[in-house]
Design a protein around this motif. Structure first.
Motif, PDB file in Angstrom:
ATOM      1  N   LEU A   1      50.689  50.229  43.759  1.00  0.00           N
ATOM      2  CA  LEU A   1      50.708  48.767  43.906  1.00  0.00           C
ATOM      3  C   LEU A   1      49.310  48.223  44.204  1.00  0.00           C
ATOM      4  O   LEU A   1      48.923  47.165  43.697  1.00  0.00           O
ATOM      5  N   ALA A   2      48.558  48.948  45.007  1.00  0.00           N
ATOM      6  CA  ALA A   2      47.190  48.525  45.314  1.00  0.00           C
ATOM      7  C   ALA A   2      46.315  48.594  44.069  1.00  0.00           C
ATOM      8  O   ALA A   2      45.462  47.717  43.848  1.00  0.00           O
TER       9      ALA A   2
ATOM     10  N   PHE B   1      40.606  49.339  49.785  1.00  0.00           N
ATOM     11  CA  PHE B   1      39.194  49.610  50.078  1.00  0.00           C
ATOM     12  C   PHE B   1      39.028  50.080  51.516  1.00  0.00           C
ATOM     13  O   PHE B   1      38.287  51.030  51.799  1.00  0.00           O
ATOM     14  N   HIS B   2      39.756  49.439  52.433  1.00  0.00           N
ATOM     15  CA  HIS B   2      39.641  49.755  53.854  1.00  0.00           C
ATOM     16  C   HIS B   2      40.207  51.147  54.186  1.00  0.00           C
ATOM     17  O   HIS B   2      39.953  51.680  55.262  1.00  0.00           O
TER      18      HIS B   2
ATOM     19  N   TRP C   1      43.986  40.757  48.511  1.00  0.00           N
ATOM     20  CA  TRP C   1      44.234  41.311  49.840  1.00  0.00           C
ATOM     21  C   TRP C   1      44.643  42.786  49.755  1.00  0.00           C
ATOM     22  O   TRP C   1      44.189  43.610  50.548  1.00  0.00           O
ATOM     23  N   MET C   2      45.483  43.138  48.777  1.00  0.00           N
ATOM     24  CA  MET C   2      45.848  44.540  48.607  1.00  0.00           C
ATOM     25  C   MET C   2      44.632  45.369  48.197  1.00  0.00           C
ATOM     26  O   MET C   2      44.488  46.526  48.625  1.00  0.00           O
TER      27      MET C   2
ATOM     28  N   LEU D   1      43.555  45.597  39.727  1.00  0.00           N
ATOM     29  CA  LEU D   1      43.406  45.211  38.322  1.00  0.00           C
ATOM     30  C   LEU D   1      43.584  43.700  38.147  1.00  0.00           C
ATOM     31  O   LEU D   1      42.774  43.041  37.475  1.00  0.00           O
ATOM     32  N   ILE D   2      44.636  43.161  38.774  1.00  0.00           N
ATOM     33  CA  ILE D   2      44.898  41.720  38.665  1.00  0.00           C
ATOM     34  C   ILE D   2      43.765  40.915  39.305  1.00  0.00           C
ATOM     35  O   ILE D   2      43.293  39.913  38.734  1.00  0.00           O
ATOM     36  N   ALA D   3      43.321  41.345  40.471  1.00  0.00           N
ATOM     37  CA  ALA D   3      42.222  40.647  41.147  1.00  0.00           C
ATOM     38  C   ALA D   3      40.963  40.673  40.285  1.00  0.00           C
ATOM     39  O   ALA D   3      40.245  39.666  40.184  1.00  0.00           O
ATOM     40  N   GLY D   4      40.693  41.810  39.671  1.00  0.00           N
ATOM     41  CA  GLY D   4      39.512  41.927  38.816  1.00  0.00           C
ATOM     42  C   GLY D   4      39.589  41.007  37.611  1.00  0.00           C
ATOM     43  O   GLY D   4      38.594  40.356  37.248  1.00  0.00           O
TER      44      GLY D   4
END
Length: 554
Positions: free
Chosen positions: A523-524, A137-138, A131-132, A529-532
């Protein structure tokens, strides 16, 4: 499925009731809980077909309800109908509601997929991480619309988020998402296992997770001392109707009225007079940027303030740059009538006084569909000239890469000339601060939506920028609300909406950089990185399973 639809609507309503400007942000910690319950229940229904599509549908319903209520005011934007009359524009409302809800649903679908394939251990941390990543991205793609970034939800409660000087709004996003997961996890465990220990943990962990940051924030708030020497500024609020006056009135008359308005409060002690976004010219083309000193309107302004030689005038203005042939033109330039001349239009900020050369800055975060046609080469053949013309021009305005700051020879003020929509972007604003800005001037014209929540929300987002950077804000708005905001994110004085007047106030010049100003949306980036990593892990599992099945078949 009816109960899941009810869950989805409930989630959307809770999020909407927690959103500025009338909402209570504590509700945001509960907003996703019904949706998480619905997703989890659907996954467990063994005989249910097309679970993924059903989860996508209920998540879309949640985010549609939230978006539709949260930006209801957008439909007050006006467009000209076939009879040449102004009417409310539903396309300017429905398009962002439909599109943003779709994007949020895709993000939630990714969470569902990762949790389904890898389990809770990987799925739950994936939600705040992805979500972050989405919010970041947005903030940066061509169809940028960060209005609903979760961290903005506390804009009307600056005493709760003084720690934003360390985290920015992504700290608030992480706070909300993890809070929802804590409440969902322990509430779900209690409902299913009926063990009171989960209820005790629910109360303890949720109170600590929500309460401790608020307590820390209050401690920072009461211990923080505002920094810097003071300047005196005068914010002008001319109250011109953006549809019937602002872009049709004679330019000389508009400038004359701005000068008259300033003189109602102007004294030798006033160091800055600040006018709103595109305060001039009115009817006709913008000012030629290559001939500013010769421009009649600029000369009128100089004469109007000649009795106050130490006063600096800062204003929004529409500028133009002309190119004699197409080969010299930029990608954003348009042809001028039937001539061979091409030109660019810039929504700009300008500074002039008796000692320094004229300085200017071009707005670089543009409003999609008004100042900027996203992905024009792809979308324009499909959509045509569907963009709204809010008194400006239906084209992409010229922007600039760096954040220009304004300096002057009379005092130590280094001004960030922030123009309207730019004040929504945290890391973007730190670009001015890194370039030396010690005070923020926001010049805006957010009266397109009448006396609705639109201008109130944009005003509140300024509170967040003040905290993130620990910079005072002088805000000049066309019809309101013009205001002074201190380094704690508090509005210290303001002119009400639809009031013509001049607001006199003080602002401090702080030269210290906050942690957030130095490091931006770190933080984003960690979330990305974690999402990837998690997404890569799940994709690897899927590939291995596919290869294993293929091997067994052979």
């Amino acid at each position: 499925m009816l109960k899941f639809v009810i869950y989805a609507i409930l989630s959307g309503l809770i999020l909407a009731l927690g959103w500025p400007t009338h909402g209570f942000p504590l509700l945001l910690f509960f907003g996703l809980v019904p949706l998480l319950f619905a997703e989890n229940k659907i996954v467990q229904m063994e005989n249910l077909k097309r679970k993924g599509w059903k989860i996508f549908g209920i998540s879309y319903l949640t985010f549609f309800v939230w978006n539709a209520i949260g930006i209801w005011w957008l439909h007050y934007a006006q467009e000209v109908n076939s009879n040449g009359e102004l009417q409310n524009s539903w396309i300017s409302y429905l398009f962002p509601v439909i599109a943003n809800s779709l994007l949020m649903s895709i993000v939630f679908q990714l969470y569902h997929w990762v949790k389904k394939k890898a389990g809770y251990t990987y799925g739950l941390p994936f939600l705040p991480a992805i979500w972050m990543s989405f919010e970041k991205f947005h903030l940066n793609w061509e169809m940028t619309w960060p209005w609903f970034n979760f961290g903005n939800g506390f804009a009307n409660y600056p005493k709760w988020i003084q720690w934003y000087e360390y985290t920015g709004t992504f700290g608030g996003t992480l706070w909300i998402l993890v809070g929802n997961l804590i409440i969902f996890y322990f509430l779900y465990a209690y409902i299913n296992l009926k063990e009171k220990k989960y209820l005790r943990k629910l109360i303890l962990y949720s109170v600590l997770w929500i309460g401790v940051p608020i307590g820390i924030s209050y401690a920072i708030y009461y211990s923080y001392e505002e920094k810097g020497e003071e300047i005196t500024a005068l914010a002008l609020q001319p109250k011109l109707d953006p549809y019937t006056e602002k872009y049709s009135k004679e330019s000389v008359q508009i400038v004359h009225e701005l000068i008259e308005l300033a003189h109602t409060k102007l004294t030798p002690e006033v160091q800055f007079v600040v006018a709103p976004e595109t305060a001039f010219p009115g009817s006709g083309p913008g000012l030629n940027i290559d001939k500013l000193e010769e421009d009649y309107l600029i000369q009128n302004i100089r004469r109007g303030f000649s009795a106050f030689p130490n006063t600096t005038f800062v204003s929004g203005v529409e500028l133009m740059r002309f190119y004699p042939y197409e080969k010299f033109a930029t990608k954003t330039a348009s042809k001028y009538g039937r001539s061979d001349v091409w030109y660019d239009v810039m929504n700009s900020g300008i500074q002039l006084n008796t000692q320094d050369p004229i300085q200017y800055y071009h707005k670089s975060k543009l409003v999609v569909g008004v100042e900027h046609f996203p992905y024009m080469s792809v979308l324009k053949p499909l959509m045509g000239d569907i963009m709204l013309n809010f008194g400006g021009t239906v084209r992409t305005h010229l922007t600039q890469e760096d954040r220009t700051v304004f300096k002057n020879s009379f005092n130590n003020a280094v001004i960030a000339p922030i123009i309207c929509y730019e004040s929504v972007y945290g890391e973007f604003v730190t670009g001015y601060v890194k370039n030396g800005a010690n005070v923020l001037f926001i010049m805006t014209n957010d009266s397109w939506w009448g006396n609705s929540d639109g201008h109130r929300e944009l005003l509140a987002f300024g509170n967040v920028r003040a905290i993130e950077t620990r910079r005072d804000i002088v805000r000049a708005a066309n019809s309101g609300v013009s205001a002074f905001i201190n380094q704690k994110g508090e509005i210290t004085s303001n002119l009400p909406y639809e009031t013509k007047g001049a607001l006199l106030g003080k602002a401090k010049l702080n030269n210290e950089l906050t942690f957030y100003s130095q490091h931006g949306d770190y933080l984003a980036r960690i979330g990305l990185l974690i999402a990837g990593i998690l997404l890569g892990y799940v994709i690897s599992l899927e590939i291995l399973q596919f290869l294993k099945k293929k091997k067994i078949r052979k």
